[in-house]
Design a protein around this motif. Structure first.
Motif, PDB file in Angstrom:
ATOM      1  N   ILE A   1       0.773  -1.289   0.201  1.00  0.00           N
ATOM      2  CA  ILE A   1       0.227  -0.065  -0.101  1.00  0.00           C
ATOM      3  C   ILE A   1       0.915   1.449  -0.013  1.00  0.00           C
ATOM      4  O   ILE A   1       0.487   2.191  -0.795  1.00  0.00           O
ATOM      5  CB  ILE A   1      -1.037  -0.053   1.165  1.00  0.00           C
ATOM      6  CG1 ILE A   1      -2.169  -1.117   1.083  1.00  0.00           C
ATOM      7  CG2 ILE A   1      -1.689   1.446   1.524  1.00  0.00           C
ATOM      8  CD1 ILE A   1      -2.755  -1.306   2.215  1.00  0.00           C
ATOM      9  N   SER A   2       1.795   1.269   0.568  1.00  0.00           N
ATOM     10  CA  SER A   2       2.805   2.499   1.025  1.00  0.00           C
ATOM     11  C   SER A   2       3.304   2.521  -0.533  1.00  0.00           C
ATOM     12  O   SER A   2       3.571   3.990  -0.872  1.00  0.00           O
ATOM     13  CB  SER A   2       3.745   2.413   2.114  1.00  0.00           C
ATOM     14  OG  SER A   2       4.836   1.434   1.756  1.00  0.00           O
ATOM     15  N   LYS A   3       3.764   1.693  -1.107  1.00  0.00           N
ATOM     16  CA  LYS A   3       4.320   1.811  -2.499  1.00  0.00           C
ATOM     17  C   LYS A   3       3.564   2.455  -3.482  1.00  0.00           C
ATOM     18  O   LYS A   3       3.813   2.952  -4.520  1.00  0.00           O
ATOM     19  CB  LYS A   3       5.127   0.690  -2.957  1.00  0.00           C
ATOM     20  CG  LYS A   3       6.284   0.403  -2.012  1.00  0.00           C
ATOM     21  CD  LYS A   3       7.174  -0.713  -2.559  1.00  0.00           C
ATOM     22  CE  LYS A   3       8.154  -1.097  -1.780  1.00  0.00           C
ATOM     23  NZ  LYS A   3       9.254  -2.183  -2.248  1.00  0.00           N
ATOM     24  N   GLN A   4       2.246   2.025  -3.392  1.00  0.00           N
ATOM     25  CA  GLN A   4       1.068   2.299  -4.331  1.00  0.00           C
ATOM     26  C   GLN A   4       0.582   3.696  -4.226  1.00  0.00           C
ATOM     27  O   GLN A   4       0.272   4.188  -5.217  1.00  0.00           O
ATOM     28  CB  GLN A   4       0.015   1.291  -4.535  1.00  0.00           C
ATOM     29  CG  GLN A   4       0.520  -0.316  -4.733  1.00  0.00           C
ATOM     30  CD  GLN A   4       1.360  -0.030  -6.191  1.00  0.00           C
ATOM     31  OE1 GLN A   4       0.772   0.076  -7.344  1.00  0.00           O
ATOM     32  NE2 GLN A   4       2.589  -0.918  -6.312  1.00  0.00           N
ATOM     33  N   MET A   5       0.536   4.262  -2.929  1.00  0.00           N
ATOM     34  CA  MET A   5      -0.418   5.524  -2.676  1.00  0.00           C
ATOM     35  C   MET A   5       0.094   6.549  -3.572  1.00  0.00           C
ATOM     36  O   MET A   5      -0.806   7.336  -3.978  1.00  0.00           O
ATOM     37  CB  MET A   5      -0.416   5.878  -1.360  1.00  0.00           C
ATOM     38  CG  MET A   5      -1.291   5.002  -0.509  1.00  0.00           C
ATOM     39  SD  MET A   5      -1.515   5.809   1.097  1.00  0.00           S
ATOM     40  CE  MET A   5      -0.024   5.913   1.880  1.00  0.00           C
ATOM     41  N   PRO A   6       1.275   6.862  -3.858  1.00  0.00           N
ATOM     42  CA  PRO A   6       1.925   7.969  -4.689  1.00  0.00           C
ATOM     43  C   PRO A   6       1.471   7.935  -6.075  1.00  0.00           C
ATOM     44  O   PRO A   6       1.306   9.061  -6.717  1.00  0.00           O
ATOM     45  CB  PRO A   6       3.413   7.774  -4.336  1.00  0.00           C
ATOM     46  CG  PRO A   6       3.551   7.087  -3.197  1.00  0.00           C
ATOM     47  CD  PRO A   6       2.789   6.177  -2.995  1.00  0.00           C
ATOM     48  N   GLY A   7       1.077   6.743  -6.606  1.00  0.00           N
ATOM     49  CA  GLY A   7       0.455   6.593  -7.804  1.00  0.00           C
ATOM     50  C   GLY A   7      -0.823   7.210  -8.039  1.00  0.00           C
ATOM     51  O   GLY A   7      -1.190   7.423  -9.254  1.00  0.00           O
ATOM     52  N   PHE A   8      -1.511   7.278  -6.982  1.00  0.00           N
ATOM     53  CA  PHE A   8      -2.998   7.916  -7.086  1.00  0.00           C
ATOM     54  C   PHE A   8      -3.251   9.025  -6.075  1.00  0.00           C
ATOM     55  O   PHE A   8      -4.333   9.797  -6.058  1.00  0.00           O
ATOM     56  CB  PHE A   8      -3.924   7.036  -7.012  1.00  0.00           C
ATOM     57  CG  PHE A   8      -4.087   6.247  -6.001  1.00  0.00           C
ATOM     58  CD1 PHE A   8      -4.813   6.643  -4.834  1.00  0.00           C
ATOM     59  CD2 PHE A   8      -3.303   4.896  -5.899  1.00  0.00           C
ATOM     60  CE1 PHE A   8      -4.830   5.747  -3.348  1.00  0.00           C
ATOM     61  CE2 PHE A   8      -3.565   3.990  -4.758  1.00  0.00           C
ATOM     62  CZ  PHE A   8      -4.115   4.616  -3.419  1.00  0.00           C
ATOM     63  N   SER A   9      -2.372   9.276  -5.180  1.00  0.00           N
ATOM     64  CA  SER A   9      -2.690  10.537  -3.990  1.00  0.00           C
ATOM     65  C   SER A   9      -1.561  11.389  -3.953  1.00  0.00           C
ATOM     66  O   SER A   9      -0.173  10.962  -4.293  1.00  0.00           O
ATOM     67  CB  SER A   9      -3.163   9.829  -3.040  1.00  0.00           C
ATOM     68  OG  SER A   9      -2.146   9.077  -2.530  1.00  0.00           O
ATOM     69  N   THR A  10      -1.640  12.477  -3.598  1.00  0.00           N
ATOM     70  CA  THR A  10      -0.681  13.584  -3.360  1.00  0.00           C
ATOM     71  C   THR A  10      -0.576  13.755  -1.756  1.00  0.00           C
ATOM     72  O   THR A  10       0.611  14.119  -1.226  1.00  0.00           O
ATOM     73  CB  THR A  10      -1.333  14.799  -3.744  1.00  0.00           C
ATOM     74  OG1 THR A  10      -2.322  15.579  -3.348  1.00  0.00           O
ATOM     75  CG2 THR A  10      -1.131  14.861  -5.342  1.00  0.00           C
TER      76      THR A  10
END
Length: 135
Positions: free
Chosen positions: A80-89
């Motif tokens: 989750i921590s690696k994926q969040m920057p792909g859709f959130s600021t």
């Protein structure tokens, strides 16, 4: 549904919950009860796809309502921590108890998401903080 005068403009079902994009730019995730116990990486990949689909290629502030979360293994937290920057600021998570706060603060310290991330028990305070991150 309308939240403080802002209607939902798009929704998508993920592997563990629902993602809603609001007209003010907020992306909201709502965990469905019981979906945390047997969550797989495949479920989380579906969540990421759902989040990206309602974003239409954009990134925005992200409010995750995980007050019903009981358990999430370390490998899933890391995913989750690696994926969040792909859709959130910036991300804010709603937690239900002091124990949840301790566990999730450990997650934030251990995996250090690449975006500003904080925990809240009050949705309005979380949204207020997220709005400040968006400016």
């Amino acid at each position: 549904m309308i939240r403080n005068g802002f209607p939902i403009i798009s929704t998508a079902q993920g592997g563990t919950g629902t993602f809603s994009k609001w007209s003010d730019g907020l992306l909201l995730y709502e965990l469905e009860a019981g979906n945390d116990v047997h969550t797989t990486i495949s479920d989380l990949e579906k969540d990421v796809s759902a989040a990206k689909s309602v974003q239409n290629g954009e990134r925005s502030i992200f409010l995750s309502d995980i007050r019903q979360l009981r358990h999430l293994s370390r490998d899933k937290q890391q995913f989750i921590s690696k994926q969040m920057p792909g859709f959130s600021t910036a991300a804010a998570a709603l937690v239900a108890s002091p124990l949840s706060r301790i566990v999730m603060n450990g997650f934030i310290l251990l995996f250090r998401p690449d975006i500003p991330t904080r925990l809240f028990d009050d949705p309005e305070k979380a949204i207020e903080w997220l709005k400040k991150q968006a400016t």
